[in-house]
Structures are given as structure tokens and as C-alpha cells.
Design a protein around this motif. Sequence first.
Motif, PDB file in Angstrom:
ATOM      1  N   GLU A 113      37.011  53.824  44.218  1.00  0.00           N
ATOM      2  CA  GLU A 113      36.776  55.168  43.683  1.00  0.00           C
ATOM      3  C   GLU A 113      37.033  55.088  42.191  1.00  0.00           C
ATOM      4  OE1 GLU A 113      39.425  57.704  45.883  1.00  0.00           O
ATOM      5  OE2 GLU A 113      38.552  57.087  47.803  1.00  0.00           O
ATOM      6  N   LEU A 114      36.011  54.616  41.465  1.00  0.00           N
ATOM      7  CA  LEU A 114      36.218  54.319  40.049  1.00  0.00           C
ATOM      8  C   LEU A 114      35.686  55.455  39.177  1.00  0.00           C
ATOM      9  CD1 LEU A 114      35.200  50.546  40.162  1.00  0.00           C
ATOM     10  CD2 LEU A 114      37.458  51.544  40.473  1.00  0.00           C
ATOM     11  N   ASP A 115      36.579  56.338  38.770  1.00  0.00           N
ATOM     12  CA  ASP A 115      36.166  57.429  37.882  1.00  0.00           C
ATOM     13  C   ASP A 115      36.061  56.957  36.449  1.00  0.00           C
ATOM     14  OD1 ASP A 115      36.145  59.039  40.044  1.00  0.00           O
ATOM     15  OD2 ASP A 115      38.138  59.901  39.693  1.00  0.00           O
ATOM     16  N   HIS A 116      36.735  55.869  36.119  1.00  0.00           N
ATOM     17  CA  HIS A 116      36.611  55.283  34.781  1.00  0.00           C
ATOM     18  C   HIS A 116      36.178  53.831  34.976  1.00  0.00           C
ATOM     19  CE1 HIS A 116      37.412  55.509  30.467  1.00  0.00           C
ATOM     20  NE2 HIS A 116      37.729  54.238  30.554  1.00  0.00           N
ATOM     21  N   PRO A 117      35.025  53.462  34.403  1.00  0.00           N
ATOM     22  CA  PRO A 117      34.438  52.163  34.781  1.00  0.00           C
ATOM     23  C   PRO A 117      35.128  50.949  34.180  1.00  0.00           C
ATOM     24  CG  PRO A 117      33.087  53.262  33.133  1.00  0.00           C
ATOM     25  CD  PRO A 117      34.170  54.236  33.491  1.00  0.00           C
ATOM     26  N   THR A 118      35.811  51.119  33.033  1.00  0.00           N
ATOM     27  CA  THR A 118      36.320  49.929  32.344  1.00  0.00           C
ATOM     28  C   THR A 118      37.812  50.047  32.053  1.00  0.00           C
ATOM     29  OG1 THR A 118      35.878  50.863  30.172  1.00  0.00           O
ATOM     30  CG2 THR A 118      34.128  49.524  31.154  1.00  0.00           C
ATOM     31  N   VAL A 119      38.387  48.912  31.705  1.00  0.00           N
ATOM     32  CA  VAL A 119      39.775  48.902  31.252  1.00  0.00           C
ATOM     33  C   VAL A 119      39.866  47.935  30.073  1.00  0.00           C
ATOM     34  CG1 VAL A 119      40.376  47.177  33.023  1.00  0.00           C
ATOM     35  CG2 VAL A 119      42.183  48.514  31.963  1.00  0.00           C
ATOM     36  N   TRP A 120      40.649  48.314  29.063  1.00  0.00           N
ATOM     37  CA  TRP A 120      40.785  47.494  27.853  1.00  0.00           C
ATOM     38  C   TRP A 120      41.847  46.438  28.110  1.00  0.00           C
ATOM     39  CZ3 TRP A 120      38.281  46.383  23.561  1.00  0.00           C
ATOM     40  CH2 TRP A 120      38.972  45.767  22.502  1.00  0.00           C
ATOM     41  N   CYS A 121      41.399  45.213  28.396  1.00  0.00           N
ATOM     42  CA  CYS A 121      42.340  44.176  28.834  1.00  0.00           C
ATOM     43  C   CYS A 121      41.628  42.826  28.737  1.00  0.00           C
ATOM     44  CB  CYS A 121      42.741  44.482  30.292  1.00  0.00           C
ATOM     45  SG  CYS A 121      44.199  43.594  30.864  1.00  0.00           S
ATOM     46  N   ASP A 122      42.312  41.793  29.176  1.00  0.00           N
ATOM     47  CA  ASP A 122      41.686  40.479  29.300  1.00  0.00           C
ATOM     48  C   ASP A 122      41.134  40.369  30.719  1.00  0.00           C
ATOM     49  OD1 ASP A 122      41.582  37.623  30.100  1.00  0.00           O
ATOM     50  OD2 ASP A 122      42.275  37.276  28.057  1.00  0.00           O
ATOM     51  N   ALA A 123      39.890  39.934  30.844  1.00  0.00           N
ATOM     52  CA  ALA A 123      39.246  39.917  32.164  1.00  0.00           C
ATOM     53  C   ALA A 123      40.062  39.106  33.179  1.00  0.00           C
ATOM     54  CB  ALA A 123      37.836  39.348  32.053  1.00  0.00           C
ATOM     55  N   ARG A 124      40.648  37.989  32.737  1.00  0.00           N
ATOM     56  CA  ARG A 124      41.429  37.161  33.667  1.00  0.00           C
ATOM     57  C   ARG A 124      42.659  37.914  34.150  1.00  0.00           C
ATOM     58  NH1 ARG A 124      42.225  32.570  29.428  1.00  0.00           N
ATOM     59  NH2 ARG A 124      42.406  34.511  28.257  1.00  0.00           N
ATOM     60  N   HIS A 125      43.221  38.754  33.241  1.00  0.00           N
ATOM     61  CA  HIS A 125      44.402  39.534  33.614  1.00  0.00           C
ATOM     62  C   HIS A 125      44.042  40.613  34.638  1.00  0.00           C
ATOM     63  CE1 HIS A 125      47.037  38.415  29.891  1.00  0.00           C
ATOM     64  NE2 HIS A 125      46.894  37.433  30.755  1.00  0.00           N
ATOM     65  N   VAL A 126      42.911  41.298  34.421  1.00  0.00           N
ATOM     66  CA  VAL A 126      42.496  42.330  35.371  1.00  0.00           C
ATOM     67  C   VAL A 126      42.267  41.678  36.733  1.00  0.00           C
ATOM     68  CG1 VAL A 126      40.799  44.109  35.900  1.00  0.00           C
ATOM     69  CG2 VAL A 126      41.398  43.628  33.527  1.00  0.00           C
ATOM     70  N   TYR A 127      41.633  40.528  36.711  1.00  0.00           N
ATOM     71  CA  TYR A 127      41.383  39.795  37.950  1.00  0.00           C
ATOM     72  C   TYR A 127      42.711  39.491  38.657  1.00  0.00           C
ATOM     73  CZ  TYR A 127      39.861  36.231  41.211  1.00  0.00           C
ATOM     74  OH  TYR A 127      39.632  35.524  42.358  1.00  0.00           O
ATOM     75  N   SER A 128      43.651  38.947  37.898  1.00  0.00           N
ATOM     76  CA  SER A 128      44.935  38.556  38.461  1.00  0.00           C
ATOM     77  C   SER A 128      45.696  39.763  39.019  1.00  0.00           C
ATOM     78  CB  SER A 128      45.740  37.861  37.370  1.00  0.00           C
ATOM     79  OG  SER A 128      46.804  37.174  37.930  1.00  0.00           O
ATOM     80  N   LEU A 129      45.687  40.875  38.272  1.00  0.00           N
ATOM     81  CA  LEU A 129      46.351  42.102  38.720  1.00  0.00           C
ATOM     82  C   LEU A 129      45.791  42.544  40.069  1.00  0.00           C
ATOM     83  CD1 LEU A 129      46.412  44.464  35.567  1.00  0.00           C
ATOM     84  CD2 LEU A 129      48.369  43.373  36.668  1.00  0.00           C
ATOM     85  N   LEU A 130      44.451  42.720  40.104  1.00  0.00           N
ATOM     86  CA  LEU A 130      43.840  43.292  41.301  1.00  0.00           C
ATOM     87  C   LEU A 130      43.864  42.296  42.461  1.00  0.00           C
ATOM     88  CD1 LEU A 130      40.878  45.276  39.712  1.00  0.00           C
ATOM     89  CD2 LEU A 130      43.009  46.169  40.641  1.00  0.00           C
ATOM     90  N   GLU A 131      43.720  41.023  42.153  1.00  0.00           N
ATOM     91  CA  GLU A 131      43.710  40.033  43.229  1.00  0.00           C
ATOM     92  C   GLU A 131      45.079  39.973  43.908  1.00  0.00           C
ATOM     93  OE1 GLU A 131      43.286  35.540  44.555  1.00  0.00           O
ATOM     94  OE2 GLU A 131      44.797  36.392  43.253  1.00  0.00           O
ATOM     95  N   ASN A 132      46.122  39.997  43.114  1.00  0.00           N
ATOM     96  CA  ASN A 132      47.474  39.970  43.688  1.00  0.00           C
ATOM     97  C   ASN A 132      47.761  41.213  44.519  1.00  0.00           C
ATOM     98  OD1 ASN A 132      49.040  37.552  43.043  1.00  0.00           O
ATOM     99  ND2 ASN A 132      48.545  38.059  40.932  1.00  0.00           N
ATOM    100  N   LEU A 133      47.391  42.388  43.968  1.00  0.00           N
ATOM    101  CA  LEU A 133      47.709  43.628  44.677  1.00  0.00           C
ATOM    102  C   LEU A 133      46.861  43.773  45.943  1.00  0.00           C
ATOM    103  CD1 LEU A 133      48.214  46.107  41.697  1.00  0.00           C
ATOM    104  CD2 LEU A 133      49.931  44.890  43.032  1.00  0.00           C
ATOM    105  N   MET A 134      45.552  43.421  45.834  1.00  0.00           N
ATOM    106  CA  MET A 134      44.690  43.534  47.011  1.00  0.00           C
ATOM    107  C   MET A 134      45.087  42.483  48.046  1.00  0.00           C
ATOM    108  SD  MET A 134      41.118  44.263  44.969  1.00  0.00           S
ATOM    109  CE  MET A 134      40.019  44.245  46.375  1.00  0.00           C
ATOM    110  N   GLY A 135      45.401  41.299  47.581  1.00  0.00           N
ATOM    111  CA  GLY A 135      45.832  40.223  48.483  1.00  0.00           C
ATOM    112  C   GLY A 135      47.104  40.612  49.225  1.00  0.00           C
ATOM    113  N   ASN A 136      48.045  41.233  48.517  1.00  0.00           N
ATOM    114  CA  ASN A 136      49.285  41.707  49.148  1.00  0.00           C
ATOM    115  C   ASN A 136      48.990  42.728  50.230  1.00  0.00           C
ATOM    116  OD1 ASN A 136      51.195  40.227  47.909  1.00  0.00           O
ATOM    117  ND2 ASN A 136      51.852  41.804  46.467  1.00  0.00           N
ATOM    118  N   ALA A 137      48.099  43.674  49.890  1.00  0.00           N
ATOM    119  CA  ALA A 137      47.767  44.730  50.851  1.00  0.00           C
ATOM    120  C   ALA A 137      47.250  44.104  52.145  1.00  0.00           C
ATOM    121  CB  ALA A 137      46.731  45.678  50.248  1.00  0.00           C
TER     122      ALA A 137
END
Lengths: 401, 153
Positions: free
Chosen positions: A277-301
Motif C-alpha cells: 500500500e504505497l501512498d508515497h512511491p519513493t524514499v531518499w536513501c541508498d537502494a542497497r539500504h532500502v533493500y536490506s531494510l525491507l528484506e530483513n523486516l519481510m524475512g523476519n515476518a
Amino acid sequence: MKRVIRTDEFPLRSPGGEVNRLVAISTDITELRDTERARDLALSRLEQSLRHARQGAWEWDLSNELVTFSDTWYTMLGYEAGEIEPSIGSWESLIHPDDVEYARSELAAHVANENDRYEAHMRMRCKDGSWRWFRAIGESPMRDEKGSARLISGMLIDVDTEQRLAEQLRLRNEELERIVYTASHDLKSPIVTILGFLEHLERFMAQGVQESASRCVAQIRIAAVRMRANVDDLLEVSRMGRMMINPEHVQIEEVINEIVGVLASDIERTGATVRCELDHPTVWCDARHVYSLLENLMGNALKHARPQEPLVVTVRSRLDDQNMIILEVEDNGRGIPAEYREQVFRIFERLDSSSPGSGIGLAIVRKIILIWEGSIEIQDAEPGARFVIRLPAEARSIRAA
Amino acid sequence: MNAQTFTGGRSRRYLLIEDDPAHAELVRMAFTLNESDWTMDHVDDGEKALSFVRREGEYTEAPRPDVILLDLKLPKLNGHQVLASLKSDPRTATIPVIMLTTSADDQDKRLAYELHANSYVVKPMDGSELHQMIRGLDEYWARWHASCPVGLS
């Protein structure tokens, strides 16, 4: 040498009202004019210096409640000079609610002659709605014969960059101490195992108990493998803090698609549904960091589903009114009890020693959040856990005065 | 002292509270190698430890430990929290507790003694410290047993 002469003339009148005489007084004002010019120059240099130093001046005359702010006082906060009515009340209205009580009481103590020097660190709201750190100082007010302050004056100094750096340093030091403490336990733990079983091994061998000796060897191997994994994990967290970052507007959906591909087998095995449910399409960050954040959290879930309950993982994004991007990863799994919500972010920490993983995922997540000056918290999703990440919508830049 | 601690020559029991299965195995083997007649009970987190000594939940039949070996870094409740609960409850305060931990941190040690730990042993024990510790426990209980009035033993 040319002199500057000022002449004033006064008519004198007769009793009938006619001008019958003229008195003229001539004064040589060369020195006076030079002094005035020098003064104006000095004043404009002072104002310029204060502007360059990002320092505003303020003055409060208590006898008539007249408050003056210098031009830089306004421009530092993003306002035009004089745009706000100068008063102590309008100053206080710009101070952060968490700081206003303290700033007010410090100033009151200064006025009441309890402390000769006034100094307060406070966050103030700029015209664009952002908060910046300032240091207000004042010293040696003019006092009347009873000792009450008559006129107090001081400076307002922009210390936002320093404050943020200090805060970042403090957090990093805390993190470092935690890692050293944890590492001393978690790296020592397999060594304890290895040394202990080696000693047992010697005794079993002396006794010729082959089967027990083999068990010792097996334990030693497991411990050595774990030790290697722990060292690798530590190196990864450290690398995360040292790598060059490449900020850009990262498309969140693209990252999620990539992660869903990588986690496909886990998603299939658990029968989980991933929703966006993406109301805002982008985030100002490093792509590898966004990947790592979401991968860890989704993987944990995916690891913490409740039995007999189809797992749903929802990723949300939106922009809040403080110009922060909110990223949420929510699941309907077993959830995280409130008392463990801090410790799960520590390296090698696992809620449940039977669950898979080394306890490094959330330590990496926190490290990334720290790098981007964001925040993360865990909420109840009833049922399940919701990780809420806040990241600045744009890189903080040091604004010129 | 609880009279049922030593009944009819049953073997003495120690409760090991340790989340690392390898460390638990290590301690169990050390007792075996020492030819002690101790029996190990083992739980792997702080909450289970308290349920065990209070005979609550799934542990209503749990035996009373003659000594507790307690790790510091545990899931759920940490070793200090478990120790504080044990020593503040009159039902469990008299059970000797030996801290068995990798932490040589002064603060950890001080806090453990403040919370009335009976001993603090840092892992890895050099030489045969663990064996010595077990022999010491054996001797202590043997003496206690010998000096005890007949009716109690």
C-alpha cells in the motif's frame, strides 16, 4: 584640509513680530561626521559578521517590554527581517514544546539574577516548518539599584549541525559499546564450548570411551562453525557503517518486487501473501539500504507466522506532515511483546533461541536507520508486529544564512 | 531447611539454566566425568526457570533443586532478573545459586553478589575449575548431610 562646518541660523523678532536680527552659529563638525561614518561602518560590519557566523542578536528592555531582534535573528529562521512581531511571547511560540519549559525557566532565573549567564539549547521551528537546534545565550544584564534586570541582551546561535553530529556520535558510541559487550559474550561463547569439550575429550580418550569422545568432537565442530558465522556477521555490520553511500530517490515498489523474488521459496512454503500500500512511491536513501531494510523486516515476518493462520505481510509508505517518509512492514504473526522491543535490535539477540537466524538482521536495520538519521519502532498490529520506519524525505542540507 | 531436600538417599539434583545447548551438554558431561551422583534438570530461558522452581505451569511435578547453575545472558528474563526473583522469594531463597557465565564484567559480577548470588564463576573455567566446583559441591553436601540431625536426613 577641508573641514565640514554646520551653521544654524535663528531669526530674532521685534515686539511687533518683524524679523530684525539674525543669529548664526557655525560649528566645525568634521570629527563628529567622521566618527558617525566609522560607527555606521562598524555596525554594518558587525551585522555582517553575525550573519556569517549565523548568530542573531536579541535585546529585551524589561522597563517597557520592548524586544528587538537583529535581522540575522530572523533570517536564520527563514523569515524576512521584522516578519514576526518581536516579543518574548512570539519567540517562545517558535520553541519546541519539549524545550519551551526549560528555556523559559532558564531565562526567568537570569532575569531574577539567579545566574549571571543565560544559556539554553532549544529546537526552534523555522518558517518552512522544519526544526533546528539553537543555542541562546545572554550575559550580565543591566540591573537597577535593587539588582533587578532592566535590560538583557544576548545572542541566538544556530548549532543544528553540531547538535546532529553530537547526537549521531552519541548513538554510534552506544552502538559500539553494545557491540563490544555483545561480541565479548557471543564470540567467547563458542570458545568456551571448544575449550570445554577439548578438556572432556582428553579425559574420554584417556578412559578410552570412544563414543563420548566423538560427541565432543561433533560439539567442537558446531561451535567452530558458529564462531565463524558470528565473525562474518560482525564484519557485515561493520561494513554497513563504512561503505560509501549513494543517495537517490529509490522506487520502493521495485525493491519489494526484487525481494519477493529472492524470498519466493519462503513465501511459497509459508503460504504468505505480500501486500503493498504505497501512498508515497519513493524514499531518499541508498537502494542497497532500502533493500536490506525491507528484506530483513519481510524475512523476519515470514519466520514468525502463527500456526494455523495464513500469514499476510503488508508494506506501506506515506509522507507525514513533518516531511518524513514513513515505511511500515506489518504482519499478522506472533508479534513482539513490548518488553523485548528494544533488545531485538541488538546484535546476536534472538527472541526465541529455537527460531532460525543468527540475530543480526535487526542490528543491520538499526545501523541503516542510524546512518540516515531516521527512527524505527515496533508497534502492536493486533495481532502481529508492525515495524515503523521514519526517514527524512530529503537529505538534510546545511542551509546558508 | 527443607526436610525433603534429602529423602531416602535420592540423588542430588542441580538445575541448569542455560540457553546454549552446547554449554548445557558441557556441564552435563563434566558432572558425568566426575562420577558424581548428581542429576541434571535443564531449562533454557529465565521464565521457564522461575516456573520450574515455583512448580508452576508445565513444571508442577518439578523436583526442588539442591543447587542452581545460572547463566546471565538468557532469553525472556536475564540471569540477574531470575536471581533477584529467586532470592526475594522465601520459598527459593535458600537454594544456593552459582552464576555460570562468560561475562567477566565487574558490574555484572557486583550486581550478582548484590542480588545474593552464592558464587560467580566465569566461563571458560581454566583447568578443571568446573570439576573442582562439582567436587566442592559434593563435599559441601556430604558434610551438611553428616552433621544433620537424623530426623532431617
